[in-house]
Enzyme design. Structure first.
Site, PDB file in Angstrom:
ATOM      1  N   CYS A   1      -0.901  -5.714  -0.344  1.00 23.84           N
ATOM      2  CA  CYS A   1      -0.410  -4.444  -1.149  1.00 23.84           C
ATOM      3  C   CYS A   1       0.057  -4.982  -2.059  1.00 23.84           C
ATOM      4  O   CYS A   1       1.001  -5.221  -2.480  1.00 23.84           O
ATOM      5  CB  CYS A   1      -0.171  -3.064  -0.524  1.00 23.84           C
TER       6      CYS A   1
ATOM      7  N   ARG B   1       3.469  -2.735  -4.352  1.00 23.27           N
ATOM      8  CA  ARG B   1       4.682  -2.969  -3.629  1.00 23.27           C
ATOM      9  C   ARG B   1       5.121  -1.816  -4.948  1.00 23.27           C
ATOM     10  O   ARG B   1       6.526  -1.427  -3.903  1.00 23.27           O
ATOM     11  CB  ARG B   1       4.730  -3.470  -2.760  1.00 23.27           C
TER      12      ARG B   1
ATOM     13  N   TRP C   1      -3.064   5.112  -5.684  1.00 23.43           N
ATOM     14  CA  TRP C   1      -4.240   4.994  -6.754  1.00 23.43           C
ATOM     15  C   TRP C   1      -5.481   3.685  -7.301  1.00 23.43           C
ATOM     16  O   TRP C   1      -4.231   1.906  -6.590  1.00 23.43           O
ATOM     17  CB  TRP C   1      -3.197   5.432  -8.199  1.00 23.43           C
TER      18      TRP C   1
ATOM     19  N   GLU D   1     -11.042  -3.284  -7.959  1.00 21.12           N
ATOM     20  CA  GLU D   1     -11.420  -2.713  -7.274  1.00 21.12           C
ATOM     21  C   GLU D   1     -12.422  -1.924  -6.781  1.00 21.12           C
ATOM     22  O   GLU D   1     -14.046  -2.724  -6.440  1.00 21.12           O
ATOM     23  CB  GLU D   1     -10.260  -2.076  -5.992  1.00 21.12           C
TER      24      GLU D   1
END
Ligand SMILES: Cc1cc2nc3c(=O)[nH]c(=O)nc-3n(C[C@H](O)[C@H](O)[C@H](O)COP(=O)(O)OP(=O)(O)OC[C@H]3O[C@@H](n4cnc5c(N)ncnc54)[C@H](O)[C@@H]3O)c2cc1C
Ligand SMILES: Cc1cc2nc3c(=O)[nH]c(=O)nc-3n(C[C@H](O)[C@H](O)[C@H](O)COP(=O)(O)O)c2cc1C
Length: 1154
Positions: free
Chosen positions: A122, A125, A294, A299
């Site tokens: 991720c 973070r 979010w 992406e």
């Protein structure tokens, strides 16, 4: 990527900046990373798990649990504390018995948050601390899971200002099916295989769509149909639910330049929510944990829309852009994907929906990566995953990283539909039974919309509202309880005194509501001080400037903090999520300790004090500074005007703000009625008196000690004499002596001059008997009772009603409850009138009561003209037919009263003297009223037991250096604490202590009211005090009292003020005052009412001006210094009515026009 292990850890270089970091954290990893072999990298695999893994047992659970619980307690700085060790032995026993254990909510919250911190794949973070954890472990059904996920969607979507959240369902457990969410993302688009073999929709979800269809779901068959949520609860059956449309926020995609793209009509959903992973935490496996954050623009643009195996829009976009797609040399794919990303970012921003661009995301990740190395020696990272598409332009590209997994972690698991036995429910073609089944569930999904109100309420029952109070005389506790009643409509409130609250666990709280008064002059109440200090400590630990939270006395620090708060108030009052989340760069700065906590404060105080509501203001500012989110602005309730009304409004507004913050929808009516509803306690059918054995009756002193949280002593009256006036006629003052000589004490009594005694008084027998006679039916006077109330308890099987003992009153006789606990002398409040109106049998009286309870003006007029007691009220509204339990439960508890100690421990080691002015007054309608406690003490006969506690007031202690001069100002019974001063000084003189001057300014109406006259002269003779000015109004008869004041008995004229102009004429005393306070750094003590303090301040200003020749600014500074250096000591004992303000003038003269 070169990695050199050395004793500092593994070296990680950033090839762009040359910076070097060392990772030591990896050594704590005991989880096998990937299936990579020396020659094959599988780092871009998403999920390789095909089978359901067996549930962990025995040591596997135990080892992880131990490590986790150790880490948890270390995180709250309680490693190896008794609490830690007890908790571990509790967990161990549970694991030994059942291979599992029940995690506490705070442990789960910690685990879920740290798992995010540990997630190597991720890139977002940096926000790991800001995660709303919905603890849904009590959910037992698929319907319950669906409802909880709807709540999650609504909360996290937040109208487009997205908020990170996770919902945790029950963990895997032997003998039960796993709770699972089949969707890989909570919101996703379906994919249909067309008859010609082409795919319509998002190919990523083809299998899931087919599984949904097998369960009976039928989508509309469009290009972007939202998939239903498919969930399995403990019974193993999969159920699907259409998500209510209003919970799915979608963004129509528009390109700022290429309109043709806009015309294609694509859209994308706002909330990315991963729902297929499990949380591996503390040995337990939570197999259903949908979580959401979010999007980063790339992406959606590159992966979801651009990828060939997804919507594959790159060729379409390239066509719109006029690029040559025949050859790679045109670079058409990269260019087209870039424009898709542009379209996504543009559309989200236009729609005001949170999104972060991939460059910023990478910059913040690098920042986080570095700070994680600093904070804990590493940051597990999967380079392949944290680099966005086209990453070569971002700072992450050049960063060496280390990839490992540490627990708690979010882990992959099998895809449940692959092993699900569809045949069990759907054999061959659909039969009638199965069609009914389908209909039922479709209906359920629709019904869910209507039931939303209900389930939001049910959810909210699980959100805890921690109500913290600090009180000195009990009002804040009463308000806290009322607040709990308001919040119980939708939350799970818990009321706790600040002194009992464990600040270390505050970060795991959802909602904190503070109700706190201010005491002393700007001090926290005793039971709020520890809490304040702990928060202050945290504040400093967070690297904040210590000037706000310095080591100054709590009072001063509270004041400074309050001022800071006020300053903050001028900026945006409420840090709304929109302000916090709009700009992702801002997000970086707000990673504070209480970042997941929401709060609001109510401060009780009185505007007669300079430091109005200082403690409440200080707490409000501190909580805000520690990162908590203020859901509603601080409100101050002024004891002098409408405190209760202000409180009610704040309670209502805060309740609504909390509902909004947690997305709880209630019927509007429920909210509107709260203000006028009984917020005190339950309705009559929910309470009863039950007989108890007389032996159950309490030892009152012990009970008081427990309920007040301080040592209450049963002191004996050994002396009680009138020293001014007479008991029979008018006001009188008594000297009363209370002794502990015959008591067996746990701790020796200790107090200093300036401290005071708290008295728990009793109502007069006659009044109590008369009130009881008014009850219907009249209860037995001898029988010991317990008061029971019915409470709704939340159990796993749902809410259940249970009878519990009413916690505010111990078992006792009704007579004792009225005599020792209930306040029957203070005029009934408006909410009490409202509650009692239902018991009026005469409709006219009911109407009258309703009117008084609603109309503030009429109520105030009624209250002030009659100053009604409960008895006179019951006499006035004689049709009231109230059962004992109803009145008992609704009456407030009696508050302790404080009295300055008028003796010193050195000269009287086993007793204290008090100087008590009996309060007696006649109301406007001619009735006589007595002050409760002053009359109780006035009439206490020798041998009476008086329950009392000592309260230290360091702010009013003598200076540490006994040689500096002190000035004491105390008219009337304001003399009380100063008697202890001069007695103490006389004792010090006996042992040869050199002392500074001690000048006492008194004041009295008549010669006869000159308290301790002979004694004062004796102490003056030995040099323990100076009595330059004892003024008496009689002495200046014939002289306009606002012009001249004469020193009695010397007849020296001290101050003279010309009308309108403030002119000081002659005064040696004024010079002494200036000399002592300004030149010799002396202390001034004032005991009286607020007006006196105000007058003294004015007088000092004049004296400093006159004698110090100081200009206005310098005078201000001098007075400020007097206060800030702790040399100005004021004790306001009275707020209104009690003291005659003229006495104040008599000391210093009247300042015309003031
Ligand atoms: C730190 C501290 C130290 C104190 N030290 C002393 C001390 O040494 N000696 C001392 O005598 N007191 C002292 N007091 C005041 C004392 O605590 C009580 O407030 C006082 O005795 C009155 O209490 P009560 O219970 O008798 O009256 P209550 O039952 O509380 O009733 C008095 C109240 O009646 C109301 N009232 C309405 N109309 C009238 C009216 N026309 N006239 C008067 N009151 C009216 C006022 O609100 C008043 O406060 C001290 C207070 C504090 C906070
Ligand atoms: C001795 C004394 C000192 C007080 N000092 C202050 C003060 O400095 N600032 C303030 O705003 N209120 C002050 N108050 C008013 C109280 O805060 C107010 O009475 C409040 O309603 C008490 O609430 P509690 O019963 O919860 O303690 C003081 C009251 C008393 C009796």
């Amino acid at each position: 990527m070169k990695q050199h292990a050395n004793n500092k850890g593994i070296r990680l270089k950033n090839w762009s900046t040359g910076e070097v970091l060392y990772d030591t954290l990896h050594s704590t990893s005991n989880v096998k990373a990937l299936n990579c072999r020396s020659t094959i990298c599988t780092a871009n695999h998403m999920n390789t798990i095909k089978e359901v893994k067996p549930i962990r047992t025995g040591d596997a659970v135990l080892d992880d649990a131990k490590k986790f619980i150790d880490e948890f307690y270390a995180s709250i700085e309680k490693f190896e504390s008794a609490e830690h060790l007890n908790r571990w032995s509790e967990i161990k026993t549970q694991i030994e018995e059942s291979d599992g254990y029940i995690m506490k909510t705070e442990e789960l919250k910690y685990g879920a948050t740290v798992a995010w911190r540990n997630a190597p794949r991720c890139p977002g973070r940096i926000q790991w601390k800001k995660l709303q954890v919905f603890d849904s472990r009590h959910v037992g059904t698929a319907q319950g899971m669906f409802e909880a996920m709807c709540t999650h969607l609504q909360y996290a979507t937040n109208g487009g200002i997205l908020r990170s959240a996770i919902t945790v369902f029950p963990p895997r457990q032997k003998g039960r099916f796993d709770f699972r969410v089949w969707n890989s993302t909570m919101i996703g688009y379906a994919c249909y295989k067309q008859p010609d073999g082409t795919l319509l929709g998002d190919p990523f979800n083809l299998e899931l769509t087919q599984a949904a269809q097998k369960l009976g779901w039928a989508g509309k068959g469009t290009r972007q149909d939202i998939l239903p949520l498919i969930v399995q609860a403990g019974d193993g059956e999969a159920h699907f639910f259409d998500i209510p449309e209003d919970l799915v926020l979608q963004v129509p995609l528009r390109h700022p330049k290429y309109e043709k793209f806009t015309d294609l009509g694509y859209k994308w959903f706002a909330l990315p929510g991963v729902s297929c992973l499990k949380l591996d935490c503390g040995g337990l496996e939570f197999s259903a944990i949908p979580f959401s954050g979010w999007y980063s623009d790339s992406e959606i643009g590159s992966r979801d829309l651009g990828d060939k195996h997804r919507f594959n829009l790159a060729p379409v976009m390239a066509g719109i852009m006029g690029l040559n797609t025949e050859t790679n040399e045109s670079n058409w794919r990269d260019l087209a994907v870039s424009e898709l990303v542009v379209a996504v970012a543009h559309s989200f921003r236009e729609a005001k929906i949170t999104i972060v661009d991939h460059q910023t995301a990478c910059e913040t990740f690098i920042e986080h990566f570095k700070s994680e190395h600093e904070e804990r020696g590493g940051c597990p990272t999967d380079w392949v995953w944290v680099n966005p598409p086209g990453s070569f332009t971002t700072p992450v590209y050049h960063q060496e990283v280390l990839f490992y997994w540490i627990k708690p972690l979010y882990d992959y698991q099998d895809q449940p539909w692959k092993t699900y036995n569809f045949g069990k429910h759907f054999r061959g073609t659909l039969e009638k039974r199965e069609i009914d089944y389908l209909k039922r569930f479709r209906h359920m999904a629709r019904a869910a919309l209507f039931a939303q109100r209900m389930f939001m309420k049910a959810y909210a029952n699980r959100t805890k509202a921690m109500i913290l109070y600090a009180t000195e005389t009990g009002k804040s506790l009463g308000f806290a309880k009322q607040l709990a009643h308001v919040f119980s409509k939708a939350f799970k409130p818990e009321v706790m005194c600040m002194k009992d609250y464990d600040v270390a666990k505050m970060e795991f709280q959802d909602l904190i509501l503070v109700v706190a008064s201010t005491f002393g002059s700007g001090d926290p109440p005793d039971n709020g001080e520890k809490f304040y200090k702990s928060l202050k400590k945290r504040f400093v630990e967070q690297g904040n400037t210590p000037n706000i939270a310095s080591d100054k006395p709590a009072r001063l620090a509270a004041r400074i903090q309050a001022r800071e708060g006020e300053r903050n108030m001028r900026g945006p009052l409420v840090k709304l999520p929109s302000q916090r989340f709009e700009d992702p760069a801002q997000i970086v700065k707000s990673s504070d300790w209480l970042i997941n906590v929401r709060f609001s404060c109510f401060a009780l105080g009185s505007t007669v004090y300079k430091d109005y509501c200082a403690f409440g203001k200080a707490l409000d500012a501190l909580l805000g500074s520690l990162g908590a989110e203020r859901i509603h602005r601080l409100e101050c309730g002024d004891e002098m005007s409408g405190q209760e009304k202000t409180f009610k409004k704040w309670a209502n507004d805060t309740f609504q703000a909390a509902c909004e913050a947690f997305h709880i929808k209630l019927p509007t009516k429920a909210v509107v009625t709260i203000g006028t509803e009984s917020v005190q306690e339950p309705v009559q059918s929910n309470m009863k008196l039950v007989s108890a054995d007389a032996s159950e009756g309490p030892h009152f002193t012990e009970y008081f000690s427990k309920s007040l949280g301080r040592e209450v002593l049963p002191l004996k009256v050994t002396y009680n004499e009138v020293i001014a006036g007479s008991r029979e006629a008018g006001p009188c003052t008594v000297q009363i002596r209370l002794s502990w000589q015959d008591l067996c004490l746990n701790n020796p009594v200790s107090f200093e001059p300036g401290d005071h005694l708290g008295i728990l008084s009793e109502n007069a027998d006659e009044m109590v008997s008369k009130v009881i006679q008014k009850l219907n039916p009249i209860p037995s006077l001898e029988q010991t009772h317990r008061l029971m109330i019915q409470k709704e308890m939340l159990t796993i099987a749902g809410p259940r009603k249970e009878w519990v003992c009413y916690e505010n009153l111990p078992p006792a006789t009704v007579f004792d409850w009225f005599k020792k606990f209930l306040d029957i002398t203070t005029p009934p409040t408006q909410s009490l009138l409202y509650d009692l109106a239902t018991y009026a049998t005469d409709p006219k009286e009911k109407e009258g009561l309703d009117m008084l309870s609603q109309d503030v003006g009429r109520y105030e007029q009624w209250k002030h003209s009659k100053w009604p007691t409960v008895l006179s009220f019951l006499e006035e509204f004689s049709s009231l037919s109230i059962p004992a339990e109803a009145l008992i439960i609704k009456l407030p508890l009696m508050k302790p009263r404080f009295y300055s100690i008028s003796s010193c421990l050195l000269s009287s080691p086993t007793c204290v003297d008090l100087t008590v002015g009996a309060v007696k007054f006649i109301t406007e309608d001619g009735s006589s009223r007595n002050g409760l406690c002053s009359m109780y003490l006035n009439q206490a006969t020798i041998g009476t037991t008086v329950n009392a506690f000592f309260r230290s007031e360091p702010r009013f202690h003598l200076p540490e250096n006994p040689t500096v001069p002190i000035i004491m100002v105390g008219p009337g019974t304001g003399i009380a604490p100063f008697r202890s001063f001069w007695m103490h000084r006389a004792e010090l003189m006996k042992v040869g202590q050199h002392l500074g001057a001690a000048i006492f300014y008194g004041g009295y109406r008549t010669q006869e009211m000159n308290l301790y006259r002979e004694e004062k002269l004796q102490y003056q003779n030995i040099g323990a005090i100076e009595l330059p000015t004892t003024y008496c109004r009689e002495a200046v008869q014939g002289c306009a009292p606002d012009r001249v004041l004469v020193n009695y008995p010397t007849n020296e004229v001290v101050f003279c003020y010309d009308q309108g102009l403030v002119q000081m004429v002659i005064s040696d005393n004024a010079f002494r005052m200036y000399e002592s306070l300004y030149l010799q750094n002396g202390h001034i003590y004032i005991c009286g009412d607020f007006q006196l303090v105000r007058y003294v301040r004015r007088i000092l200003r004049l004296i400093f001006e006159e004698y110090g020749n100081l200009n206005e600014y310098e005078v201000k500074l001098a007075l400020q210094d007097l206060e800030d250096s702790g040399r100005f000591h004021d004790r306001c004992r009275f707020h209104h009515h009690d003291d005659d303000p003229c006495l104040v003038d008599d000391i210093f003269g009247r300042i015309v026009g003031s």
